[in-house]
Write a protein that holds these residues in place. Sequence first.
Motif, PDB file in Angstrom:
ATOM      1  N   LEU A   1      49.027  49.794  35.507  1.00 29.67           N
ATOM      2  CA  LEU A   1      49.686  49.443  36.765  1.00 29.67           C
ATOM      3  C   LEU A   1      48.716  48.761  37.738  1.00 29.67           C
ATOM      4  CD1 LEU A   1      52.299  49.644  38.428  1.00 29.67           C
ATOM      5  CD2 LEU A   1      51.508  51.881  39.236  1.00 29.67           C
ATOM      6  N   VAL A   2      47.530  49.355  37.921  1.00 29.51           N
ATOM      7  CA  VAL A   2      46.556  48.781  38.853  1.00 29.51           C
ATOM      8  C   VAL A   2      46.020  47.456  38.328  1.00 29.51           C
ATOM      9  CG1 VAL A   2      44.302  49.143  39.931  1.00 29.51           C
ATOM     10  CG2 VAL A   2      45.921  51.053  39.752  1.00 29.51           C
ATOM     11  N   THR A   3      45.804  47.368  37.009  1.00 28.78           N
ATOM     12  CA  THR A   3      45.276  46.135  36.425  1.00 28.78           C
ATOM     13  C   THR A   3      46.259  44.984  36.615  1.00 28.78           C
ATOM     14  OG1 THR A   3      43.989  47.358  34.773  1.00 28.78           O
ATOM     15  CG2 THR A   3      44.473  45.048  34.301  1.00 28.78           C
ATOM     16  N   ILE A   4      47.531  45.230  36.411  1.00 30.03           N
ATOM     17  CA  ILE A   4      48.544  44.184  36.597  1.00 30.03           C
ATOM     18  C   ILE A   4      48.539  43.680  38.034  1.00 30.03           C
ATOM     19  CG2 ILE A   4      51.029  43.751  36.664  1.00 30.03           C
ATOM     20  CD1 ILE A   4      51.318  45.546  34.226  1.00 30.03           C
ATOM     21  N   ILE A   5      48.495  44.606  38.978  1.00 33.11           N
ATOM     22  CA  ILE A   5      48.535  44.216  40.390  1.00 33.11           C
ATOM     23  C   ILE A   5      47.290  43.406  40.756  1.00 33.11           C
ATOM     24  CG2 ILE A   5      48.482  45.096  42.744  1.00 33.11           C
ATOM     25  CD1 ILE A   5      50.137  47.480  41.778  1.00 33.11           C
ATOM     26  N   VAL A   6      46.096  43.888  40.352  1.00 36.85           N
ATOM     27  CA  VAL A   6      44.849  43.207  40.711  1.00 36.85           C
ATOM     28  C   VAL A   6      44.759  41.848  40.021  1.00 36.85           C
ATOM     29  CG1 VAL A   6      42.337  43.307  40.531  1.00 36.85           C
ATOM     30  CG2 VAL A   6      43.622  45.353  41.180  1.00 36.85           C
ATOM     31  N   THR A   7      45.120  41.802  38.733  1.00 33.82           N
ATOM     32  CA  THR A   7      45.045  40.535  37.994  1.00 33.82           C
ATOM     33  C   THR A   7      46.026  39.517  38.559  1.00 33.82           C
ATOM     34  OG1 THR A   7      44.420  41.762  35.998  1.00 33.82           O
ATOM     35  CG2 THR A   7      45.178  39.495  35.704  1.00 33.82           C
ATOM     36  N   ALA A   8      47.212  39.961  38.889  1.00 32.34           N
ATOM     37  CA  ALA A   8      48.209  39.047  39.474  1.00 32.34           C
ATOM     38  C   ALA A   8      47.710  38.474  40.800  1.00 32.34           C
ATOM     39  CB  ALA A   8      49.526  39.787  39.683  1.00 32.34           C
ATOM     40  N   ALA A   9      47.016  39.309  41.574  1.00 31.68           N
ATOM     41  CA  ALA A   9      46.475  38.827  42.848  1.00 31.68           C
ATOM     42  C   ALA A   9      45.409  37.760  42.616  1.00 31.68           C
ATOM     43  CB  ALA A   9      45.895  40.002  43.629  1.00 31.68           C
ATOM     44  N   PHE A  10      44.545  37.962  41.621  1.00 30.41           N
ATOM     45  CA  PHE A  10      43.512  36.962  41.332  1.00 30.41           C
ATOM     46  C   PHE A  10      44.121  35.678  40.753  1.00 30.41           C
ATOM     47  CE2 PHE A  10      40.370  40.372  41.762  1.00 30.41           C
ATOM     48  CZ  PHE A  10      39.295  39.676  42.293  1.00 30.41           C
ATOM     49  N   VAL A  11      45.124  35.814  39.892  1.00 30.61           N
ATOM     50  CA  VAL A  11      45.759  34.628  39.297  1.00 30.61           C
ATOM     51  C   VAL A  11      46.437  33.804  40.372  1.00 30.61           C
ATOM     52  CG1 VAL A  11      47.605  33.858  37.762  1.00 30.61           C
ATOM     53  CG2 VAL A  11      46.009  35.643  37.004  1.00 30.61           C
ATOM     54  N   ALA A  12      46.957  34.415  41.384  1.00 28.26           N
ATOM     55  CA  ALA A  12      47.672  33.721  42.462  1.00 28.26           C
ATOM     56  C   ALA A  12      46.719  32.938  43.377  1.00 28.26           C
ATOM     57  CB  ALA A  12      48.493  34.704  43.274  1.00 28.26           C
ATOM     58  N   LEU A  13      45.457  33.295  43.364  1.00 32.22           N
ATOM     59  CA  LEU A  13      44.493  32.605  44.231  1.00 32.22           C
ATOM     60  C   LEU A  13      44.230  31.192  43.706  1.00 32.22           C
ATOM     61  CD1 LEU A  13      41.859  35.433  44.855  1.00 32.22           C
ATOM     62  CD2 LEU A  13      43.589  34.578  46.469  1.00 32.22           C
ATOM     63  N   PRO A  14      43.974  30.238  44.598  1.00 32.01           N
ATOM     64  CA  PRO A  14      43.641  28.870  44.163  1.00 32.01           C
ATOM     65  C   PRO A  14      42.248  28.809  43.551  1.00 32.01           C
ATOM     66  CG  PRO A  14      43.430  29.072  46.547  1.00 32.01           C
ATOM     67  CD  PRO A  14      44.024  30.362  46.067  1.00 32.01           C
ATOM     68  N   LYS A  15      41.966  27.745  42.833  1.00 29.75           N
ATOM     69  CA  LYS A  15      40.659  27.568  42.228  1.00 29.75           C
ATOM     70  C   LYS A  15      39.568  27.462  43.297  1.00 29.75           C
ATOM     71  CE  LYS A  15      42.372  24.970  38.224  1.00 29.75           C
ATOM     72  NZ  LYS A  15      42.250  23.670  37.492  1.00 29.75           N
ATOM     73  N   GLY A  16      38.445  28.024  42.959  1.00 33.11           N
ATOM     74  CA  GLY A  16      37.310  27.899  43.893  1.00 33.11           C
ATOM     75  C   GLY A  16      36.628  26.542  43.752  1.00 33.11           C
ATOM     76  N   GLY A  17      36.507  26.075  42.489  1.00 35.26           N
ATOM     77  CA  GLY A  17      35.904  24.778  42.226  1.00 35.26           C
ATOM     78  C   GLY A  17      34.416  24.668  42.540  1.00 35.26           C
ATOM     79  N   PHE A  18      33.702  25.770  42.584  1.00 32.02           N
ATOM     80  CA  PHE A  18      32.283  25.725  42.916  1.00 32.02           C
ATOM     81  C   PHE A  18      31.422  25.296  41.736  1.00 32.02           C
ATOM     82  CE2 PHE A  18      33.989  28.648  46.115  1.00 32.02           C
ATOM     83  CZ  PHE A  18      33.456  28.094  47.286  1.00 32.02           C
ATOM     84  N   TYR A  19      31.883  25.465  40.513  1.00 31.88           N
ATOM     85  CA  TYR A  19      31.105  25.055  39.345  1.00 31.88           C
ATOM     86  C   TYR A  19      32.033  24.808  38.186  1.00 31.88           C
ATOM     87  CZ  TYR A  19      31.598  30.137  38.764  1.00 31.88           C
ATOM     88  OH  TYR A  19      32.078  31.420  38.711  1.00 31.88           O
TER      89      TYR A  19
END
Length: 452
Positions: A434-452
């Motif tokens: 449950l926690v992994t799904i929520i945390v992973t979904a939050a990271f997937v929703a973030l835009p690319k950082g594009g730093f490297y």
Amino acid sequence: MSILFYRRPDYISRPPGPLNASACQRYAEKSTRNKSQIPQELSFDNIVANRALPPCGLQDFMDYLVYVSHDAENLQFFLWYEGYKRRFAALSKQEQAMSPERSDALAIPEGDATAAVDASKRPDAAAEEIDIGNEADIQLAERARSPFKSVFDSRTSLQMSDNRTGDALPAVKKPATPSMTSAELLQVAHQPFRAEIHKVLLNYIYPSSPRELNLSHRDRSALLHALSFTTHPSAFTPIATLVTATLRNQAHPNFIRWTICNGNQPRVVFVRTMGILNTFLGLLTLLLITLSKASRWWRILGAMELWLGLMTLIAAFKGLCMILHYNHGRVLQPWEDFDIEPESDPNNSNPGSYNMKPKDGDETTLASSFWSQRSSRLDAFGIGNAFDKERWLLQWRQTGTLKKVFGKAVWVQEEGIRLLQDRIVKQSQAWAVLVTIIVTAAFVALPKGGFY
């Protein structure tokens, strides 16, 4: 109850001070929350009847009370009292009639607890006022003037020793009975199990006894007052009620909670550390991929590490090692993994010397010797409960950290414990998902950082 919200039995702390009715009532109130968390096969009655398998057998319960909670005298007294009631009930009616049941007449008046143990006011010459038989009977009645007098005299003459330390027991004040006629004193002396009652007093009731119960002054005085009249089991009823309530509602839930853990403390600390490390690596993987120019779907790769870390961490905070649980194993406690004995030389004056490596062929003998020492605590009048000089303690202190973490493991025989551990593991897996799904979904929703 849903798997997501299952909890181990709550830990019930023991307040300072002697056993009392108010504390037992609080134990009973708190233990009601544990009824749904302890299966019937692990009930208090099944454990004390030795119908449960290791690590929940009667010997395991005794080991827990000796080495962990340090109040084994309650269980030792309870086992003696239950056996005493059965043996007293097996007596003939004539023998039972010699020890009347405890009644209000044997109770100490309110505010008069000290008077119950005052010196007897009966003159010594009273024995001559009544013809009670031959000279031997007169001597017996004289010894019975205080049912506990001869016991204290023997402590002085024989220099009775504490089983735990070998030191002489300190002197304690002798309780005396109220005034009795010589005929009544003689009847008291002939009551069934009078000698055994003396041993119980020396082992459980008197201050500084090897297995002294944590009783208040009033309860102790009331018991001595009742025992000066009768050896009927009802004389122990108030004390036995407190002891039984403490065992059933405080010690037993704590024992089940402790037994669910399949690792020792070093193992659990190690597993928790690994859980924290894996969780951190999972989060770090998600963060690094998010800051890169890679596709957002690559971020799912960190989910597996995060799930593994969370699952391990949640289970470890309930005392479970996932690797051990895979085969339903548990780490042996240090007192179970004993393989050293003191020097066999009876003249050895150095208590710190040990045979760290037994001679060839002696392993079975040494293990049997220590098992006898452990099992003797189930005897009503066995050894004391102090263990600071037991040999396994020195070995444990000298054992390296890695050996403690990766100690010997054995199979969990009791099915009830395995089922509880299965439930906790499934709960850990469910919460981790449950926690992994929520945390992973939050990271997937973030835009690319594009730093490297």
